[in-house]
Design a protein around this motif. Structure first.
Motif, PDB file in Angstrom:
ATOM      1  N   ALA A 113       0.819  -1.216   0.000  1.00  0.00           N
ATOM      2  CA  ALA A 113       0.000   0.000   0.000  1.00  0.00           C
ATOM      3  C   ALA A 113       0.852   1.265   0.000  1.00  0.00           C
ATOM      4  O   ALA A 113       0.334   2.363  -0.234  1.00  0.00           O
ATOM      5  N   ARG A 114       2.146   1.110   0.300  1.00  0.00           N
ATOM      6  CA  ARG A 114       3.079   2.244   0.383  1.00  0.00           C
ATOM      7  C   ARG A 114       2.642   3.259   1.431  1.00  0.00           C
ATOM      8  O   ARG A 114       2.722   4.469   1.219  1.00  0.00           O
ATOM      9  N   THR A 115       2.188   2.717   2.543  1.00  0.00           N
ATOM     10  CA  THR A 115       1.780   3.562   3.668  1.00  0.00           C
ATOM     11  C   THR A 115       2.737   3.449   4.851  1.00  0.00           C
ATOM     12  O   THR A 115       2.611   4.187   5.831  1.00  0.00           O
ATOM     13  N   GLY A 116       3.685   2.546   4.781  1.00  0.00           N
ATOM     14  CA  GLY A 116       4.645   2.359   5.854  1.00  0.00           C
ATOM     15  C   GLY A 116       5.793   1.500   5.396  1.00  0.00           C
ATOM     16  O   GLY A 116       5.686   0.742   4.424  1.00  0.00           O
ATOM     17  N   GLY A 117       6.914   1.626   6.105  1.00  0.00           N
ATOM     18  CA  GLY A 117       8.108   0.882   5.733  1.00  0.00           C
ATOM     19  C   GLY A 117       9.279   1.834   5.589  1.00  0.00           C
ATOM     20  O   GLY A 117       9.152   2.903   4.984  1.00  0.00           O
ATOM     21  N   ARG A 118      10.370   1.449   6.157  1.00  0.00           N
ATOM     22  CA  ARG A 118      11.604   2.250   6.174  1.00  0.00           C
ATOM     23  C   ARG A 118      12.582   1.582   5.207  1.00  0.00           C
ATOM     24  O   ARG A 118      13.020   0.458   5.426  1.00  0.00           O
ATOM     25  N   ALA A 119      12.920   2.271   4.130  1.00  0.00           N
ATOM     26  CA  ALA A 119      13.695   1.665   3.048  1.00  0.00           C
ATOM     27  C   ALA A 119      15.185   1.615   3.371  1.00  0.00           C
ATOM     28  O   ALA A 119      15.796   2.635   3.688  1.00  0.00           O
ATOM     29  N   GLU A 170      11.177   6.740   4.066  1.00  0.00           N
ATOM     30  CA  GLU A 170      10.034   5.936   4.482  1.00  0.00           C
ATOM     31  C   GLU A 170       8.857   6.152   3.539  1.00  0.00           C
ATOM     32  O   GLU A 170       8.690   7.233   2.969  1.00  0.00           O
ATOM     33  N   TRP A 171       8.038   5.113   3.396  1.00  0.00           N
ATOM     34  CA  TRP A 171       6.827   5.238   2.597  1.00  0.00           C
ATOM     35  C   TRP A 171       5.794   6.066   3.353  1.00  0.00           C
ATOM     36  O   TRP A 171       5.467   5.777   4.502  1.00  0.00           O
ATOM     37  N   ARG A 172       5.280   7.097   2.674  1.00  0.00           N
ATOM     38  CA  ARG A 172       4.200   7.915   3.224  1.00  0.00           C
ATOM     39  C   ARG A 172       3.227   8.236   2.096  1.00  0.00           C
ATOM     40  O   ARG A 172       3.607   8.884   1.121  1.00  0.00           O
ATOM     41  N   ASP A 173       2.022   7.761   2.231  1.00  0.00           N
ATOM     42  CA  ASP A 173       0.975   8.080   1.249  1.00  0.00           C
ATOM     43  C   ASP A 173       1.435   7.835  -0.183  1.00  0.00           C
ATOM     44  O   ASP A 173       1.217   8.659  -1.079  1.00  0.00           O
ATOM     45  N   GLY A 174       2.089   6.703  -0.389  1.00  0.00           N
ATOM     46  CA  GLY A 174       2.470   6.319  -1.741  1.00  0.00           C
ATOM     47  C   GLY A 174       3.770   6.895  -2.253  1.00  0.00           C
ATOM     48  O   GLY A 174       4.158   6.634  -3.396  1.00  0.00           O
ATOM     49  N   ARG A 175       4.456   7.688  -1.435  1.00  0.00           N
ATOM     50  CA  ARG A 175       5.708   8.302  -1.856  1.00  0.00           C
ATOM     51  C   ARG A 175       6.819   7.929  -0.896  1.00  0.00           C
ATOM     52  O   ARG A 175       6.596   7.791   0.313  1.00  0.00           O
ATOM     53  N   LEU A 176       8.022   7.762  -1.436  1.00  0.00           N
ATOM     54  CA  LEU A 176       9.186   7.460  -0.620  1.00  0.00           C
ATOM     55  C   LEU A 176       9.792   8.783  -0.165  1.00  0.00           C
ATOM     56  O   LEU A 176      10.338   9.540  -0.976  1.00  0.00           O
ATOM     57  N   VAL A 177       9.663   9.075   1.135  1.00  0.00           N
ATOM     58  CA  VAL A 177       9.976  10.403   1.666  1.00  0.00           C
ATOM     59  C   VAL A 177      11.142  10.326   2.645  1.00  0.00           C
ATOM     60  O   VAL A 177      11.157   9.488   3.550  1.00  0.00           O
TER      61      VAL A 177
END
Length: 203
Positions: A113-119, A170-177
């Motif tokens: 969903a790209r709502t969470g996760g630390r790349a 990190e993934w936030r609302d579909g974007r890697l921020v």
């Protein structure tokens, strides 16, 4: 970023994030995941105790299924002893002990969903070193956006980012921020400080 296929993995890791990074990188190397992979850590709060799960995204369903098969056959992580099971999840197909399978499913769902996760692993990560402008970071890596703590607007594209060789968007609302914060001399640094470097040791 086009559609990617996500496999969640949970070893029940309860150590520091730095150790989780090493686990993710070791597992990626063991699986032969070098290019075109995005690997993340995920905080799991459900279950008996909070811990960190992992996810790997690849641009091929066939490759994702191969990863799932290898993990389910292997049954143990690189830092686990023989016979210690993994939780694995892909496409609504959890495998392993209930708690670990649930953690793996949580990681896979967040990443999908790209709502969470630390790349930790992402396209262009190897090029993100030294000091570079925000514009250059966005050009050479999968990072979509840089935010600055305390600033409602984004940074100047020409602002210099001191990477400290540790950039974890990190993934936030579909974007890697990437979250950054102001540092000495008008530069920026990633908000996450590389462990064990003490906070403010370089500025």
């Amino acid at each position: 970023m086009s559609e990617w296929y996500v496999v969640g993995v949970d070893t029940g890791h309860t150590g520091a994030l730095r150790e989780a990074d090493h686990l993710l990188l070791a597992l990626a190397a063991e699986l032969g995941l070098k290019d075109h992979v995005l690997g993340c850590t995920h905080h799991v709060r459900d279950g008996r105790r909070p811990h960190t799960a992992l996810s790997f995204a690849v641009p091929s369903e066939r490759a994702a299924r191969a990863i799932r098969q290898r993990l389910t056959e292997k049954g143990s992580g690189p830092d686990a002893g023989p016979g210690v099971l993994l939780g694995v999840a892909f496409g609504g197909e959890p495998h392993g002990p209930d708690e670990l399978a649930a953690g793996a499913a949580h990681a896979a769902a967040e990443h999908t969903a790209r709502t969470g996760g630390r790349a930790v692993l992402y396209p262009g990560a190897d090029a993100v070193t030294g000091v570079m402008t925000v514009a250059r970071l966005l050009e050479v890596s999968a990072v979509d956006q840089v935010t600055v703590l305390g600033s409602p607007e984004g940074p100047d594209p020409e602002a210099k980012l001191v990477t400290r060789e540790h950039v974890r968007p990190e993934w936030r609302d579909g974007r890697l921020v990437l979250a950054a914060m102001p540092a000495a001399g008008g530069t920026l640094v990633p908000f996450e400080v590389p462990d064990p470097t003490p906070c403010c040791a370089d500025h």
